[in-house]
Scaffold this motif. Structure first.
Motif, PDB file in Angstrom:
ATOM      1  N   ASN A 131     -71.067  13.127 -67.368  1.00  0.00           N
ATOM      2  CA  ASN A 131     -69.716  12.742 -66.960  1.00  0.00           C
ATOM      3  C   ASN A 131     -68.815  12.384 -68.132  1.00  0.00           C
ATOM      4  O   ASN A 131     -67.708  12.902 -68.269  1.00  0.00           O
ATOM      5  CB  ASN A 131     -69.779  11.561 -65.986  1.00  0.00           C
ATOM      6  CG  ASN A 131     -70.119  12.005 -64.580  1.00  0.00           C
ATOM      7  OD1 ASN A 131     -69.918  13.164 -64.223  1.00  0.00           O
ATOM      8  ND2 ASN A 131     -70.639  11.089 -63.790  1.00  0.00           N
ATOM      9  N   VAL A 132     -69.281  11.471 -68.995  1.00  0.00           N
ATOM     10  CA  VAL A 132     -68.419  11.037 -70.108  1.00  0.00           C
ATOM     11  C   VAL A 132     -68.284  12.158 -71.130  1.00  0.00           C
ATOM     12  O   VAL A 132     -67.177  12.460 -71.605  1.00  0.00           O
ATOM     13  CB  VAL A 132     -68.956   9.755 -70.787  1.00  0.00           C
ATOM     14  CG1 VAL A 132     -68.079   9.376 -71.981  1.00  0.00           C
ATOM     15  CG2 VAL A 132     -69.020   8.599 -69.796  1.00  0.00           C
ATOM     16  N   ASP A 182     -76.732  19.401 -74.602  1.00  0.00           N
ATOM     17  CA  ASP A 182     -77.407  18.562 -73.600  1.00  0.00           C
ATOM     18  C   ASP A 182     -78.839  19.058 -73.495  1.00  0.00           C
ATOM     19  O   ASP A 182     -79.125  20.237 -73.714  1.00  0.00           O
ATOM     20  CB  ASP A 182     -76.707  18.656 -72.234  1.00  0.00           C
ATOM     21  CG  ASP A 182     -77.073  17.487 -71.322  1.00  0.00           C
ATOM     22  OD1 ASP A 182     -76.236  16.581 -71.145  1.00  0.00           O
ATOM     23  OD2 ASP A 182     -78.211  17.467 -70.797  1.00  0.00           O
ATOM     24  N   THR A 191     -73.141  10.624 -76.280  1.00  0.00           N
ATOM     25  CA  THR A 191     -73.025  10.059 -74.927  1.00  0.00           C
ATOM     26  C   THR A 191     -74.331  10.244 -74.161  1.00  0.00           C
ATOM     27  O   THR A 191     -74.401   9.934 -72.973  1.00  0.00           O
ATOM     28  CB  THR A 191     -71.896  10.743 -74.112  1.00  0.00           C
ATOM     29  OG1 THR A 191     -72.354  12.035 -73.680  1.00  0.00           O
ATOM     30  CG2 THR A 191     -70.615  10.903 -74.893  1.00  0.00           C
ATOM     31  N   LEU A 221     -79.036   7.441 -70.151  1.00  0.00           N
ATOM     32  CA  LEU A 221     -78.987   7.185 -68.720  1.00  0.00           C
ATOM     33  C   LEU A 221     -77.792   6.296 -68.438  1.00  0.00           C
ATOM     34  O   LEU A 221     -77.468   5.416 -69.240  1.00  0.00           O
ATOM     35  CB  LEU A 221     -80.269   6.475 -68.279  1.00  0.00           C
ATOM     36  CG  LEU A 221     -81.584   7.156 -68.686  1.00  0.00           C
ATOM     37  CD1 LEU A 221     -82.770   6.321 -68.214  1.00  0.00           C
ATOM     38  CD2 LEU A 221     -81.665   8.570 -68.115  1.00  0.00           C
ATOM     39  N   VAL A 235     -71.373   6.152 -77.709  1.00  0.00           N
ATOM     40  CA  VAL A 235     -70.860   5.783 -76.377  1.00  0.00           C
ATOM     41  C   VAL A 235     -71.973   5.206 -75.489  1.00  0.00           C
ATOM     42  O   VAL A 235     -71.737   4.366 -74.640  1.00  0.00           O
ATOM     43  CB  VAL A 235     -70.223   7.015 -75.685  1.00  0.00           C
ATOM     44  CG1 VAL A 235     -69.787   6.694 -74.271  1.00  0.00           C
ATOM     45  CG2 VAL A 235     -69.025   7.535 -76.497  1.00  0.00           C
ATOM     46  N   ASN A 246     -74.830   3.245 -73.604  1.00  0.00           N
ATOM     47  CA  ASN A 246     -75.105   1.811 -73.429  1.00  0.00           C
ATOM     48  C   ASN A 246     -76.588   1.479 -73.620  1.00  0.00           C
ATOM     49  O   ASN A 246     -77.414   2.345 -73.419  1.00  0.00           O
ATOM     50  CB  ASN A 246     -74.713   1.391 -72.006  1.00  0.00           C
ATOM     51  CG  ASN A 246     -73.264   0.950 -71.934  1.00  0.00           C
ATOM     52  OD1 ASN A 246     -72.723   0.420 -72.885  1.00  0.00           O
ATOM     53  ND2 ASN A 246     -72.636   1.160 -70.784  1.00  0.00           N
ATOM     54  N   MET A 270     -67.818   2.962 -79.156  1.00  0.00           N
ATOM     55  CA  MET A 270     -66.661   2.968 -78.247  1.00  0.00           C
ATOM     56  C   MET A 270     -66.876   1.937 -77.145  1.00  0.00           C
ATOM     57  O   MET A 270     -67.821   2.054 -76.380  1.00  0.00           O
ATOM     58  CB  MET A 270     -66.502   4.359 -77.619  1.00  0.00           C
ATOM     59  CG  MET A 270     -65.260   4.513 -76.775  1.00  0.00           C
ATOM     60  SD  MET A 270     -65.205   3.596 -75.214  1.00  0.00           S
ATOM     61  CE  MET A 270     -66.365   4.497 -74.230  1.00  0.00           C
ATOM     62  N   LEU A 323     -61.768   0.852 -74.244  1.00  0.00           N
ATOM     63  CA  LEU A 323     -61.963   0.881 -72.784  1.00  0.00           C
ATOM     64  C   LEU A 323     -61.726  -0.500 -72.171  1.00  0.00           C
ATOM     65  O   LEU A 323     -60.974  -0.634 -71.198  1.00  0.00           O
ATOM     66  CB  LEU A 323     -63.388   1.362 -72.486  1.00  0.00           C
ATOM     67  CG  LEU A 323     -63.845   1.240 -71.041  1.00  0.00           C
ATOM     68  CD1 LEU A 323     -63.019   2.129 -70.124  1.00  0.00           C
ATOM     69  CD2 LEU A 323     -65.327   1.603 -70.924  1.00  0.00           C
ATOM     70  N   HIS A 375     -69.769  -5.466 -75.937  1.00  0.00           N
ATOM     71  CA  HIS A 375     -69.411  -4.738 -74.717  1.00  0.00           C
ATOM     72  C   HIS A 375     -70.342  -5.212 -73.617  1.00  0.00           C
ATOM     73  O   HIS A 375     -71.409  -4.682 -73.409  1.00  0.00           O
ATOM     74  CB  HIS A 375     -69.581  -3.238 -74.950  1.00  0.00           C
ATOM     75  CG  HIS A 375     -69.185  -2.413 -73.761  1.00  0.00           C
ATOM     76  ND1 HIS A 375     -67.967  -2.543 -73.154  1.00  0.00           N
ATOM     77  CD2 HIS A 375     -69.836  -1.444 -73.084  1.00  0.00           C
ATOM     78  CE1 HIS A 375     -67.904  -1.668 -72.146  1.00  0.00           C
ATOM     79  NE2 HIS A 375     -69.029  -1.004 -72.086  1.00  0.00           N
TER      80      HIS A 375
HETATM   81  O1  TXD Z   1     -67.958   1.712 -72.756  1.00  0.00           O
HETATM   82  C1  TXD Z   1     -68.895   2.444 -72.948  1.00  0.00           C
HETATM   83  N1  TXD Z   1     -69.416   2.550 -74.153  1.00  0.00           N
HETATM   84  C2  TXD Z   1     -69.457   3.243 -71.844  1.00  0.00           C
HETATM   85  C3  TXD Z   1     -70.832   3.662 -71.937  1.00  0.00           C
HETATM   86  C4  TXD Z   1     -68.663   3.672 -70.747  1.00  0.00           C
HETATM   87  C5  TXD Z   1     -69.168   4.555 -69.831  1.00  0.00           C
HETATM   88  C6  TXD Z   1     -70.513   5.085 -69.904  1.00  0.00           C
HETATM   89  N2  TXD Z   1     -71.333   4.431 -70.868  1.00  0.00           N
HETATM   90  C7  TXD Z   1     -72.677   4.956 -71.116  1.00  0.00           C
HETATM   91  O2  TXD Z   1     -72.584   6.288 -71.620  1.00  0.00           O
HETATM   92  C8  TXD Z   1     -73.561   5.080 -69.906  1.00  0.00           C
HETATM   93  O3  TXD Z   1     -74.123   3.830 -69.557  1.00  0.00           O
HETATM   94  C9  TXD Z   1     -74.597   6.056 -70.411  1.00  0.00           C
HETATM   95  O4  TXD Z   1     -75.528   5.385 -71.245  1.00  0.00           O
HETATM   96  C10 TXD Z   1     -73.771   7.023 -71.276  1.00  0.00           C
HETATM   97  C11 TXD Z   1     -73.409   8.330 -70.595  1.00  0.00           C
HETATM   98  O5  TXD Z   1     -72.751   8.074 -69.378  1.00  0.00           O
HETATM   99  P1  TXD Z   1     -72.430   9.286 -68.367  1.00  0.00           P
HETATM  100  O6  TXD Z   1     -71.711   8.726 -67.223  1.00  0.00           O
HETATM  101  O7  TXD Z   1     -71.862  10.445 -69.088  1.00  0.00           O
HETATM  102  O8  TXD Z   1     -73.925   9.677 -67.911  1.00  0.00           O
HETATM  103  P2  TXD Z   1     -74.442  11.091 -67.354  1.00  0.00           P
HETATM  104  O9  TXD Z   1     -73.403  11.775 -66.563  1.00  0.00           O
HETATM  105  O10 TXD Z   1     -75.760  10.805 -66.747  1.00  0.00           O
HETATM  106  O11 TXD Z   1     -74.654  11.968 -68.678  1.00  0.00           O
HETATM  107  C12 TXD Z   1     -75.641  11.724 -69.624  1.00  0.00           C
HETATM  108  C13 TXD Z   1     -76.108  13.050 -70.130  1.00  0.00           C
HETATM  109  C14 TXD Z   1     -76.855  13.887 -69.087  1.00  0.00           C
HETATM  110  O12 TXD Z   1     -76.220  15.138 -68.925  1.00  0.00           O
HETATM  111  C15 TXD Z   1     -78.254  14.046 -69.662  1.00  0.00           C
HETATM  112  O13 TXD Z   1     -78.868  15.291 -69.367  1.00  0.00           O
HETATM  113  C16 TXD Z   1     -77.989  13.879 -71.160  1.00  0.00           C
HETATM  114  O14 TXD Z   1     -77.026  12.836 -71.225  1.00  0.00           O
HETATM  115  N3  TXD Z   1     -79.181  13.540 -71.940  1.00  0.00           N
HETATM  116  C17 TXD Z   1     -79.439  14.092 -73.135  1.00  0.00           C
HETATM  117  N4  TXD Z   1     -78.768  14.974 -73.893  1.00  0.00           N
HETATM  118  C18 TXD Z   1     -79.294  15.341 -75.069  1.00  0.00           C
HETATM  119  N5  TXD Z   1     -80.473  14.850 -75.538  1.00  0.00           N
HETATM  120  C19 TXD Z   1     -81.176  13.956 -74.822  1.00  0.00           C
HETATM  121  N6  TXD Z   1     -82.331  13.484 -75.292  1.00  0.00           N
HETATM  122  C20 TXD Z   1     -80.663  13.539 -73.570  1.00  0.00           C
HETATM  123  N7  TXD Z   1     -81.104  12.682 -72.613  1.00  0.00           N
HETATM  124  C21 TXD Z   1     -80.183  12.692 -71.626  1.00  0.00           C
END
Ligand code: TXD
Length: 307
Positions: free
Chosen positions: A12-13, A33, A77, A80, A118, A120, A143, A147, A175
């Motif tokens: 999502n992010v 990803d 980003t 989880l 990004v 958490n 970041m 926000l 944060h």
């Molecule tokens: O203020 C802030 N910093 C934040 C932080 C605001 C919003 C979201 N925040 C955190 O960002 C949230 O708690 C998560 O730890 C991340 C990502 O949030 P998002 O909403 O984008 O999560 P998604 O939609 O689940 O996307 C995470 C993606 C997903 O597609 C996984 O397949 C991928 O990360 N993923 C990976 N990609 C590459 N390599 C590895 N190892 C991997 N593991 C998961």
């Protein structure tokens, strides 16, 4: 050639950040990803929006880090997201493994990249990426502050029925629940907010800001906020990759600034092509200083869990 920006995590992010950056038409973008096809599919879909939205941004996506080679900025980003009832800190073990691995992969291809973190729990993940990357503390930037400040500004603006553009504010600190909204510098057209909003209402707004992430998580039921987070991440990337020298609240490891050392926290920094070029020290009230100290303690407790 345009500066290259890579985004790891096309969820999502990550994907929404890519959309915002694509529409700026300033950078080439690479999305990575771990899920096969996800980054490639989103990159293709975003590229196909170019003719309609009027951008020539080059977009590639995949599972292989080769496509990130030579990036000026890498946004991490991957990880989880929070589920309802789960704190940011619960995420630490799982996300530390992911962010550690991703950081070493991107550094192998782009040793000069500025990292924007990004994932958490934000402050701990920024500390981890800083350690794994071996980069200078001004080149690994978390970041969160933009926000948290945006949430605060939007609540103040709606309370006063004024444009968000007219509200100046800073939310500093970690944060999490310990974030520190600076009441002293929050103002509308230079008028301190304390003179415009009764103190009990202002405290309710501060509390809503602290709970801002959880409020969205509770409504969505699956996943967490991403429109405002991606707007904040994209603003940081733009400030860095386009060398805007904009002052924005971001998380960096402090080494003496604000009287704190060895802890990642949000403070106002000037962002440009080499990352943070200056830490701006806003005068804090005694109460705000004490809140910063408490926030640092909360961040230290989470960071201590890092492997
Ligand atoms: O203020 C802030 N910093 C934040 C932080 C605001 C919003 C979201 N925040 C955190 O960002 C949230 O708690 C998560 O730890 C991340 C990502 O949030 P998002 O909403 O984008 O999560 P998604 O939609 O689940 O996307 C995470 C993606 C997903 O597609 C996984 O397949 C991928 O990360 N993923 C990976 N990609 C590459 N390599 C590895 N190892 C991997 N593991 C998961």
């Amino acid at each position: 050639m345009r500066p290259k920006v890579s985004i790891v995590g096309a969820g999502n992010v990550g994907a929404t950040t890519a959309q915002r950056l694509a529409e700026m038409d300033l950078f080439d973008l690479a999305l990575v990803d771990v899920v096969d096809g996800l980054a490639a599919g989103k990159a293709l879909d975003l590229a196909e929006a170019g003719p309609v939205r009027g951008y020539d941004t080059k977009l590639v996506g995949g599972t292989d880090y080769g496509i990130t080679e030579g990036s000026s900025v890498v946004v991490i980003t991957s990880g989880l997201a929070r589920k309802p009832g789960m704190s940011r800190d619960d995420l630490i073990t799982a996300n530390a493994r992911i962010v550690g691995e991703v950081t070493s992969q991107v550094m192998q291809r782009s040793p000069q990249a500025i990292l924007v973190i990004v994932t958490n729990p934000l402050d701990a993940m920024t500390e981890l990426a800083l350690r794994v990357s071996g980069r200078d503390r001004f080149q690994v930037i978390g970041m969160a502050g933009i926000l948290d400040t945006a949430r605060f500004r939007s609540f103040v603006a709606s309370e006063l029925d004024v444009s968000v553009r007219s509200v100046e504010a800073y939310v500093l600190g970690g944060h999490g629940d310990s974030m520190v909204p600076l009441r002293g510098v929050t103002s509308v057209a230079g008028v301190p907010v304390g003179r415009l909003i009764p103190s009990d209402r202002l405290e309710a707004i501060v509390q809503r800001t602290r709970d801002g992430g959880a409020e969205v998580v509770k409504l969505l039921k699956t996943g967490s906020a991403f429109y405002a987070p991606s707007a904040a991440a994209a603003q940081m990337v733009e400030a860095i990759a386009a060398n805007r020298r904009q002052v924005l609240p971001c998380a960096i490891r402090l080494e003496g600034e604000y009287g704190l050392s060895g802890v990642v926290m949000g403070v106002p920094v000037k962002l440009g092509s080499s990352g943070v070029t200056e830490v701006v020290e806003v005068a804090l009230t005694e109460e705000e200083s004490a809140e910063m100290e408490r926030s640092a303690q909360a961040v230290r407790e989470v960071t201590a869990v890092l492997p």
